[in-house]
Enzyme design. Structure first.
Site, PDB file in Angstrom:
ATOM      1  N   GLY A  46       0.945  -1.132   0.108  1.00  0.00           N
ATOM      2  CA  GLY A  46       0.019  -0.005  -0.047  1.00  0.00           C
ATOM      3  C   GLY A  46       0.664   1.247   0.091  1.00  0.00           C
ATOM      4  O   GLY A  46       2.004   0.942   0.253  1.00  0.00           O
ATOM      5  N   GLN A  51       2.933   9.766   1.413  1.00  0.00           N
ATOM      6  CA  GLN A  51       4.268   9.046   1.248  1.00  0.00           C
ATOM      7  C   GLN A  51       5.106   9.459  -0.011  1.00  0.00           C
ATOM      8  O   GLN A  51       6.044   9.230  -0.051  1.00  0.00           O
ATOM      9  CB  GLN A  51       4.082   7.677   1.317  1.00  0.00           C
ATOM     10  CG  GLN A  51       3.601   7.111   2.732  1.00  0.00           C
ATOM     11  CD  GLN A  51       3.487   5.588   2.440  1.00  0.00           C
ATOM     12  OE1 GLN A  51       2.422   5.252   2.497  1.00  0.00           O
ATOM     13  NE2 GLN A  51       4.596   4.930   3.033  1.00  0.00           N
ATOM     14  N   CYS A  88       6.944  -0.569   6.592  1.00  0.00           N
ATOM     15  CA  CYS A  88       6.336   0.504   5.905  1.00  0.00           C
ATOM     16  C   CYS A  88       7.414   1.032   4.865  1.00  0.00           C
ATOM     17  O   CYS A  88       8.678   0.996   5.066  1.00  0.00           O
ATOM     18  CB  CYS A  88       6.232   1.650   6.881  1.00  0.00           C
ATOM     19  SG  CYS A  88       5.595   3.238   5.936  1.00  0.00           S
ATOM     20  N   LEU A  89       7.027   1.363   3.755  1.00  0.00           N
ATOM     21  CA  LEU A  89       7.936   1.934   2.438  1.00  0.00           C
ATOM     22  C   LEU A  89       8.509   3.333   2.839  1.00  0.00           C
ATOM     23  O   LEU A  89       9.735   3.384   2.524  1.00  0.00           O
ATOM     24  CB  LEU A  89       7.157   2.004   1.307  1.00  0.00           C
ATOM     25  CG  LEU A  89       6.844   0.977   0.648  1.00  0.00           C
ATOM     26  CD1 LEU A  89       5.891   1.384  -0.579  1.00  0.00           C
ATOM     27  CD2 LEU A  89       7.793  -0.083   0.155  1.00  0.00           C
ATOM     28  N   HIS A 130      -3.217   0.496   8.113  1.00  0.00           N
ATOM     29  CA  HIS A 130      -1.953   1.193   7.902  1.00  0.00           C
ATOM     30  C   HIS A 130      -2.031   2.214   7.113  1.00  0.00           C
ATOM     31  O   HIS A 130      -1.630   3.553   7.281  1.00  0.00           O
ATOM     32  CB  HIS A 130      -0.922   0.129   7.114  1.00  0.00           C
ATOM     33  CG  HIS A 130       0.394   0.530   7.190  1.00  0.00           C
ATOM     34  ND1 HIS A 130       1.371   0.204   8.079  1.00  0.00           N
ATOM     35  CD2 HIS A 130       0.888   1.546   6.126  1.00  0.00           C
ATOM     36  CE1 HIS A 130       2.624   0.774   7.442  1.00  0.00           C
ATOM     37  NE2 HIS A 130       2.186   1.698   6.674  1.00  0.00           N
ATOM     38  N   GLU A 131      -2.522   2.270   5.956  1.00  0.00           N
ATOM     39  CA  GLU A 131      -2.630   3.414   4.896  1.00  0.00           C
ATOM     40  C   GLU A 131      -3.770   4.554   5.519  1.00  0.00           C
ATOM     41  O   GLU A 131      -3.260   5.557   5.262  1.00  0.00           O
ATOM     42  CB  GLU A 131      -3.040   2.896   3.245  1.00  0.00           C
ATOM     43  CG  GLU A 131      -2.086   1.820   2.915  1.00  0.00           C
ATOM     44  CD  GLU A 131      -0.586   2.262   2.782  1.00  0.00           C
ATOM     45  OE1 GLU A 131      -0.029   3.566   2.802  1.00  0.00           O
ATOM     46  OE2 GLU A 131       0.156   1.359   3.096  1.00  0.00           O
ATOM     47  N   HIS A 134      -1.809   6.727   7.583  1.00  0.00           N
ATOM     48  CA  HIS A 134      -1.050   7.515   7.058  1.00  0.00           C
ATOM     49  C   HIS A 134      -1.645   9.028   6.840  1.00  0.00           C
ATOM     50  O   HIS A 134      -1.068  10.087   6.960  1.00  0.00           O
ATOM     51  CB  HIS A 134      -0.324   7.060   5.705  1.00  0.00           C
ATOM     52  CG  HIS A 134       0.776   6.213   5.819  1.00  0.00           C
ATOM     53  ND1 HIS A 134       2.047   7.065   6.407  1.00  0.00           N
ATOM     54  CD2 HIS A 134       1.246   5.009   5.627  1.00  0.00           C
ATOM     55  CE1 HIS A 134       2.936   5.970   6.521  1.00  0.00           C
ATOM     56  NE2 HIS A 134       2.580   4.956   6.025  1.00  0.00           N
TER      57      HIS A 134
END
Length: 152
Positions: A46, A51, A88-89, A130-131, A134
């Protein structure tokens, strides 16, 4: 489509609340396409617009079932609990066991403004949570109950 740079831990934008999308235009479509290309290049599950440095309530997710585009997403239902490893990216190489709902339902618009409903269990539920975190400036590290973040 174009690759976008993924913002990393330490950039203050990751702690900001994203703004609601009001305009459904070609620029939004380009952003979503770029986010998907970036997600696949980075081998992620995701990606939230914040991000890639854009404070808009836009998320893309693909857990291997095909891409989902969520604009102005909201969790409308959550059930159960799961404890699983998460990364996480924006925090490369960092992992922790988070506590998330086992099942969630999300209401979101598509790139054209049409409302849709998604339901996810397990990994999909975790990805939604998670997303969407953000979009409110929350990183997964705050969801790790024992505070242990592992380096890989």
């Amino acid at each position: 489509m174009a690759l976008r740079n993924v913002v990393k831990l330490g950039d203050p934008i990751l702690n900001k609340v994203s703004r609601k999308v009001e305009k459904f235009d070609d620029r939004l479509g380009i952003l979503i396409d770029d986010m998907l290309e970036t997600l696949y290049k980075e081998n992620g599950v995701g990606l939230a617009a914040v991000q890639v440095g854009i404070l808009k309530r836009v998320v893309v997710i693909d857990i291997g079932e095909g891409p989902m585009e969520l604009v102005n997403p909201e969790i409308t239902l959550s059930e159960g609990e799961q404890r699983e490893q998460e990364g996480c990216l924006s925090l490369p190489g960092k992992w922790g066991v988070t506590v998330r709902p086992m099942k969630v339902q999300v209401k979101a618009q598509d790139r054209n403004g049409k409302w849709q409903v998604f339901t996810g269990e397990g990994l999909k539920a975790r990805a939604f949570c998670h997303e969407l975190d953000h979009l409110d400036g929350i990183l997964f590290t705050t969801r790790v109950p024992d505070g242990v973040i592992e380096e890989q």
